[in-house]
Design a protein around this motif. Structure first.
Motif, PDB file in Angstrom:
ATOM      1  N   TRP A 164      46.371  54.062  50.346  1.00  0.00           N
ATOM      2  CA  TRP A 164      45.969  53.068  48.793  1.00  0.00           C
ATOM      3  C   TRP A 164      46.326  51.880  49.532  1.00  0.00           C
ATOM      4  O   TRP A 164      47.210  51.662  50.797  1.00  0.00           O
ATOM      5  N   ARG A 165      45.509  50.641  49.384  1.00  0.00           N
ATOM      6  CA  ARG A 165      45.880  49.170  49.607  1.00  0.00           C
ATOM      7  C   ARG A 165      46.000  48.346  48.252  1.00  0.00           C
ATOM      8  O   ARG A 165      44.696  48.509  47.701  1.00  0.00           O
ATOM      9  N   PRO A 166      46.902  47.735  48.289  1.00  0.00           N
ATOM     10  CA  PRO A 166      47.488  46.086  47.939  1.00  0.00           C
ATOM     11  C   PRO A 166      46.093  45.692  47.292  1.00  0.00           C
ATOM     12  O   PRO A 166      45.067  45.860  47.956  1.00  0.00           O
ATOM     13  N   THR A 167      45.755  45.537  45.938  1.00  0.00           N
ATOM     14  CA  THR A 167      45.201  43.993  45.233  1.00  0.00           C
ATOM     15  C   THR A 167      45.421  43.175  44.675  1.00  0.00           C
ATOM     16  O   THR A 167      47.047  43.342  45.159  1.00  0.00           O
ATOM     17  N   VAL A 168      45.388  42.427  44.161  1.00  0.00           N
ATOM     18  CA  VAL A 168      46.019  41.023  43.457  1.00  0.00           C
ATOM     19  C   VAL A 168      45.362  40.771  42.121  1.00  0.00           C
ATOM     20  O   VAL A 168      44.481  41.553  41.733  1.00  0.00           O
ATOM     21  N   ARG A 169      46.241  41.137  41.782  1.00  0.00           N
ATOM     22  CA  ARG A 169      46.005  40.334  39.614  1.00  0.00           C
ATOM     23  C   ARG A 169      45.431  39.499  39.461  1.00  0.00           C
ATOM     24  O   ARG A 169      45.536  37.852  40.601  1.00  0.00           O
ATOM     25  N   GLY A 170      44.597  39.021  38.404  1.00  0.00           N
ATOM     26  CA  GLY A 170      44.040  38.145  38.298  1.00  0.00           C
ATOM     27  C   GLY A 170      44.571  36.839  37.560  1.00  0.00           C
ATOM     28  O   GLY A 170      45.566  36.740  37.207  1.00  0.00           O
ATOM     29  N   GLN A 171      44.348  35.811  38.186  1.00  0.00           N
ATOM     30  CA  GLN A 171      44.950  34.654  37.568  1.00  0.00           C
ATOM     31  C   GLN A 171      44.538  33.865  36.605  1.00  0.00           C
ATOM     32  O   GLN A 171      43.586  34.312  35.766  1.00  0.00           O
ATOM     33  N   ILE A 172      45.134  33.194  35.806  1.00  0.00           N
ATOM     34  CA  ILE A 172      45.087  32.653  34.057  1.00  0.00           C
ATOM     35  C   ILE A 172      45.495  31.628  34.109  1.00  0.00           C
ATOM     36  O   ILE A 172      46.212  30.449  34.985  1.00  0.00           O
ATOM     37  N   ARG A 173      44.238  30.488  33.517  1.00  0.00           N
ATOM     38  CA  ARG A 173      44.130  28.588  33.997  1.00  0.00           C
ATOM     39  C   ARG A 173      43.784  28.887  32.379  1.00  0.00           C
ATOM     40  O   ARG A 173      42.975  29.332  31.811  1.00  0.00           O
ATOM     41  N   ASP A 174      44.013  26.869  32.828  1.00  0.00           N
ATOM     42  CA  ASP A 174      43.879  26.361  31.940  1.00  0.00           C
ATOM     43  C   ASP A 174      42.157  25.605  31.700  1.00  0.00           C
ATOM     44  O   ASP A 174      41.701  26.029  31.909  1.00  0.00           O
ATOM     45  N   ARG A 175      41.967  25.274  30.631  1.00  0.00           N
ATOM     46  CA  ARG A 175      40.199  24.802  30.077  1.00  0.00           C
ATOM     47  C   ARG A 175      40.379  23.727  30.988  1.00  0.00           C
ATOM     48  O   ARG A 175      38.946  23.892  31.435  1.00  0.00           O
ATOM     49  N   HIS A 176      40.958  23.325  32.068  1.00  0.00           N
ATOM     50  CA  HIS A 176      40.441  22.273  33.214  1.00  0.00           C
ATOM     51  C   HIS A 176      41.282  23.317  34.762  1.00  0.00           C
ATOM     52  O   HIS A 176      40.630  22.771  35.643  1.00  0.00           O
ATOM     53  N   GLY A 177      40.935  24.510  34.491  1.00  0.00           N
ATOM     54  CA  GLY A 177      41.336  24.779  35.992  1.00  0.00           C
ATOM     55  C   GLY A 177      42.326  24.536  36.575  1.00  0.00           C
ATOM     56  O   GLY A 177      42.497  25.945  37.658  1.00  0.00           O
ATOM     57  N   ARG A 178      43.127  24.056  35.891  1.00  0.00           N
ATOM     58  CA  ARG A 178      45.061  24.120  36.222  1.00  0.00           C
ATOM     59  C   ARG A 178      45.270  25.675  36.146  1.00  0.00           C
ATOM     60  O   ARG A 178      44.638  26.398  35.103  1.00  0.00           O
ATOM     61  N   VAL A 179      46.044  26.702  37.048  1.00  0.00           N
ATOM     62  CA  VAL A 179      46.241  27.494  37.578  1.00  0.00           C
ATOM     63  C   VAL A 179      47.608  27.647  36.712  1.00  0.00           C
ATOM     64  O   VAL A 179      48.679  27.397  37.962  1.00  0.00           O
ATOM     65  N   LEU A 180      48.151  28.919  36.083  1.00  0.00           N
ATOM     66  CA  LEU A 180      48.839  28.805  35.051  1.00  0.00           C
ATOM     67  C   LEU A 180      49.661  30.201  35.573  1.00  0.00           C
ATOM     68  O   LEU A 180      50.965  30.083  35.041  1.00  0.00           O
ATOM     69  N   ALA A 181      49.082  30.582  36.468  1.00  0.00           N
ATOM     70  CA  ALA A 181      49.691  31.774  36.950  1.00  0.00           C
ATOM     71  C   ALA A 181      48.498  32.606  37.502  1.00  0.00           C
ATOM     72  O   ALA A 181      47.495  33.388  37.362  1.00  0.00           O
ATOM     73  N   LEU A 182      49.929  33.003  38.633  1.00  0.00           N
ATOM     74  CA  LEU A 182      49.237  33.923  40.329  1.00  0.00           C
ATOM     75  C   LEU A 182      49.551  34.578  40.789  1.00  0.00           C
ATOM     76  O   LEU A 182      50.860  34.734  40.145  1.00  0.00           O
ATOM     77  N   ASP A 183      49.283  35.170  41.637  1.00  0.00           N
ATOM     78  CA  ASP A 183      50.167  36.067  42.681  1.00  0.00           C
ATOM     79  C   ASP A 183      50.488  35.480  44.132  1.00  0.00           C
ATOM     80  O   ASP A 183      49.252  35.006  44.667  1.00  0.00           O
ATOM     81  N   LEU A 184      51.480  35.228  44.288  1.00  0.00           N
ATOM     82  CA  LEU A 184      51.592  35.137  45.874  1.00  0.00           C
ATOM     83  C   LEU A 184      52.106  35.910  46.805  1.00  0.00           C
ATOM     84  O   LEU A 184      52.772  36.928  46.001  1.00  0.00           O
ATOM     85  N   PRO A 185      51.831  36.104  47.748  1.00  0.00           N
ATOM     86  CA  PRO A 185      52.160  37.025  49.072  1.00  0.00           C
ATOM     87  C   PRO A 185      53.804  36.718  49.130  1.00  0.00           C
ATOM     88  O   PRO A 185      54.141  36.173  49.095  1.00  0.00           O
ATOM     89  N   SER A 186      53.979  38.105  49.053  1.00  0.00           N
ATOM     90  CA  SER A 186      55.778  38.085  49.345  1.00  0.00           C
ATOM     91  C   SER A 186      56.167  39.914  49.759  1.00  0.00           C
ATOM     92  O   SER A 186      55.158  40.649  50.037  1.00  0.00           O
TER      93      SER A 186
END
Length: 802
Positions: free
Chosen positions: A56-78
């Motif tokens: 199995w290979r990992p994946t990335v969770r989707g982002q949550i953005r505001d109405r103007h495209g500003r990223v409110l939640a995202l996955d960062l490599p760690s």
């Protein structure tokens, strides 16, 4: 001759031998037939599965953005610090101790079982100490205590045990049903037997099947079934995350250490550093500069103030956790069964059957609260998987797919600006002398200390909705929280006050139903007119009290404040609908509640969305309630009268309030508030008369712009100042001072009095935005929530909306 031979002793013995051999062959043939016919497919699948290896290979969770495209939640490599499961359980130390005992003993083969076990026990402390080196290294490298590391290790072990028990139950049921089928017992007959079984102690289906098949199961069959059940699950063979999302330097250092060996054994048994992703919320904390020159006169200051805002949109975005529960697996299975589109995206057909590439592995990020939880299946990515065929068949490859991004209607900067305005350090949500708080710790003693003396912070919430679309631009609740607990004060006393009284995890914008008070009067007027119970020009006398012979009940606020005064005297005539809204006359709306009666008043609130789901994708959204304990059948005529002024058995949230006023601004078309962009709900015509809506809006305009309006100005020691002062912006608004139940902590009243409400519409040439503000136990709607609402209009201008 043959008969003579059988009569001899030798002949009879030979015949007995043939009979025994024949019976043995018959038993073997029967078992072969059972395994081939009854369980042949299952055994073939099992054999083939041993020739297949999944990677199995990992994946990335989707982002949550505001109405103007500003990223409110995202996955960062760690990196994640993980440990092999056999080290977590202690099985590694036991196994290595037994192996070392065998290698170090010259007479191992001649030793009894008890002697071998004793020899292994003598060496066990040596290998336990080696395993402890791993746990000590993790604690030292991550800054966590050894006790906390041990607690996490135990939690993982409990989690896997729960999963094993669940999987073994499923396997047992499958094997028992297959065995019954090999005996010719139909599934219908098997179900009939289990339903008729009188064994309340047998809760699991597998246990019930064992009881009903007790006579048919042979010892050999029992051993076979137990072997199938005991086959390890994946979670018992892989490393488990103990500390997620460590920094890169620590991750690279531990990765090098994990490769070290001491003689033939690893120096740090079980240690594994896994590439992973940490969930990050980049706009959860911001510095916001506030122009205080526009504040109410007592708080005005020419110097701007920068506020560090923490926990921005925490209630909405929610949190993820890295601990997996059996309920998560069950919910995932149910979701796949209920949503064909999710199943089509998630399930891939492979050589080993259908594979859910979105399945949970221990240590996965799982939506825990808020949007992270309710949008879990959208945000969750699909793992990549490679299926290696050891039987020389072609391998199968499925590439990872990122989780889907979600765009909100929220404006992150407006959200942060409103959040900053609600910070008590600025003074708007801290008790001020001009708020006129009079509630004392002992209501009977005028010298008793105030429950909320000046400077006391107030819990508050604010909602901004775009009228045209119903989109929520801001939805703030304070105090907020930080998922890592950094919002908690160091002092135990301050921490207890924050948790017990201010309750930072409560989302007051949508999760706590509150009595609406006088802000509901605008809705009552429109609904009463729609039912033909009040004319557009009808005037209703205000005598100061509804009941002629009871001057101490159902009084108007003006009569309470000045006995003998009423709005007939104050206005010089009986008020009509618009004037009653302007001065917030209780008697006018008591009368409308009386005319509507229980069913009419309930229908009034229902049509504006009270008591129904708002449809927001939040796990804490409250529908409000009608009737005591939500029982509408018990609403009396007395209740209906109180509900005419927004009191009695009725409660809603700030989102309901903003939604209701936005409906008035649309001419009676209700569009449910929405938080997810791109999917606007359809409008519902409430059948309100245009003339009644015009009169309502005129009354709301008078309330904020006429000098007699309850929302026009506030008197202070420094003079009288207007509440609303944004140039070029028109305001239609209503105050609400709603009697609330006392807040009791440890049998002590810590808050008492009224919730402070203000709801308004604002725009340059028409109502464009609906704003609702509430301050818990704030008191006067005009004095407390009005100035906050005015600053939110300023914020709408600052962010380019007005």
């Amino acid at each position: 001759m043959g008969t003579l031979f059988l009569r001899t002793k030798f002949g009879r013995r030979l015949l007995l031998v043939f009979a025994i051999v024949a019976l043995a062959f018959a038993a073997l043939a029967t078992q072969t037939a059972r395994l081939t016919v009854g369980r042949g497919d299952a055994m073939l699948a099992e054999a083939e599965s041993r020739l297949i290896r999944q990677q199995w290979r990992p994946t990335v969770r989707g982002q949550i953005r505001d109405r103007h495209g500003r990223v409110l939640a995202l996955d960062l490599p760690s990196f994640d610090v993980a440990v092999d499961y056999d080290v977590i359980t202690g099985e590694w130390a036991q196994r290595e101790a037994a192996r070392a005992a065998r290698q170090r003993s010259e007479r191992w083969d001649s030793m009894s079982r008890e002697q071998r076990e004793a020899a292994a026990r003598e060496l066990l402390p040596e290998f336990n100490r080696r395993a402890d080196r791993t746990w000590d290294l993790i604690a030292e490298s991550t800054g966590l205590s050894r006790a906390e590391i041990d607690a996490r290790r135990i939690a993982v072990q409990d989690e896997v045990k729960s999963l094993v028990a669940r999987v073994q139950g499923i396997r047992a049921e499958r094997e028992l049903r297959a065995y019954a089928g090999s005996l010719g017992i139909s599934q219908a007959e098997l179900d009939r037997r289990t339903q008729a079984l009188d064994r309340p102690d047998a809760i699991r289906e597998a246990d019930r099947l064992r009881h009903v098949l007790a006579r048919e199961i042979t010892n050999e069959a029992e051993r076979t079934i137990e072997r199938e059940i005991a086959e390890p699950i994946r979670e018992q063979t892989v490393p488990h995350v103990i500390v997620p999302a460590i920094d890169d330097d620590t991750g690279f250092r531990l990765r090098r250490i994990a490769q070290q060996r001491d003689e033939r054994l690893p120096a740090y048994p079980g240690l594994a550093i896994l590439e992973s992703h940490a969930r990050d919320y980049p706009l959860r904390e911001m510095d916001i500069t506030i122009d205080r020159s526009r504040f109410p006169q007592p708080l005005r200051n020419d110097e701007s103030r920068t506020v560090r805002v923490r926990g921005i949109a925490s209630h909405l975005l929610g949190t993820v956790r890295r601990r997996l529960y059996a309920e998560d697996v069950d919910r995932r299975r149910d979701a796949l069964g209920a949503d064909p589109r999710l199943a089509a995206r998630s399930v891939s057909k492979t050589a080993v059957g259908d594979v859910d590439r979105g399945r949970y592995f221990p240590g996965d990020a799982v939506g825990n609260t808020g949007l992270e939880r309710t949008l879990e299946d959208t945000l969750r990515g699909m793992r990549g998987v490679t299926i290696d065929r050891l039987d020389e068949a072609d391998d199968e490859h499925f590439t990872p797919e990122f989780g889907r991004d979600v765009t909100l209607t929220l404006d992150a900067m407006l959200q942060a600006r409103v959040h900053a305005l609600l910070d008590p350090s600025l003074g708007l949500t801290a008790v001020q002398p001009w708020h006129e708080h009079r509630e004392r710790q002992d209501p009977s003693d005028p010298a008793s200390p105030l429950l909320m003396p000046p400077g006391t912070p107030m819990n508050a919430a604010a909602v901004v909705i775009e009228v045209e679309t119903g989109e929520i631009l801001a939805m703030v609740s304070t105090p907020s929280f930080m998922p890592d607990g950094s919002h908690l004060p160091a002092s135990e006393a301050e921490r207890r006050e924050l948790i017990d009284i201010r309750r930072p995890h409560v989302d007051r914008a949508v999760g706590t139903p509150l009595p609406p008070g006088s802000i509901a009067k605008a809705l009552i007027y429109c609904a009463a007119h729609a039912e033909g119970l009040v004319g557009l020009d009808e005037r209703i006398h205000c005598t100061g009290h509804l009941l002629e012979d009871q001057t101490d009940r159902l009084r108007c606020w003006i009569y309470k404040r000045n006995p003998g005064m009423n709005h007939d005297i104050d206005l010089g005539h009986a008020p009509n609908g618009a004037e009653a809204l302007k001065v917030s006359c209780n008697i006018y709306f008591y009368t409308l509640g009386q005319r509507l009666g229980p069913e009419g008043i309930l229908e009034t609130y229902r049509r504006f969305g009270m008591g129904e789901s708002l449809g927001l994708p939040l796990d804490h959204a409250h529908s409000g309630f009608l009737g005591r304990a939500g029982d509408e059948s018990r609403v009396s005529i007395g209740d209906a009268i109180l509900m005419g002024i927004g009191q009695g058995p009725v409660a809603w949230t700030p989102v309901h309030a903003a939604d209701a006023y936005a409906t008035l601004a649309r001419g009676g078309i209700r569009v449910r508030p929405t938080l997810i962009a791109g999917n606007p709900p359809e409008g519902i015509d409430l059948g309100l008369h245009p003339g009644a809506i015009r009169e309502t809006l005129r009354g709301l305009h008078l309330a904020t712009n006429d000098p007699r309006g309850t929302a026009h100005a506030i008197p202070t020691d420094q003079g009288r100042f207007n509440i609303f002062d944004v140039p070029g912006v028109t305001v239609w608004g209503k105050t609400g001072t709603a009697t609330a139940p006392s807040l009791i902590v440890d049998e002590r009243v810590v808050r008492r009095g009224d919730h402070s409400w203000f709801v308004l519409l604002c725009g340059r040439d028409r109502p464009q935005y609906a704003v609702a503000v509430v301050a818990e136990y704030g008191g006067s709607g005009g004095r407390v929530s009005g100035p906050i609402a005015n600053q939110i209009i300023h914020a709408l201008v600052d962010e380019g909306y007005l």
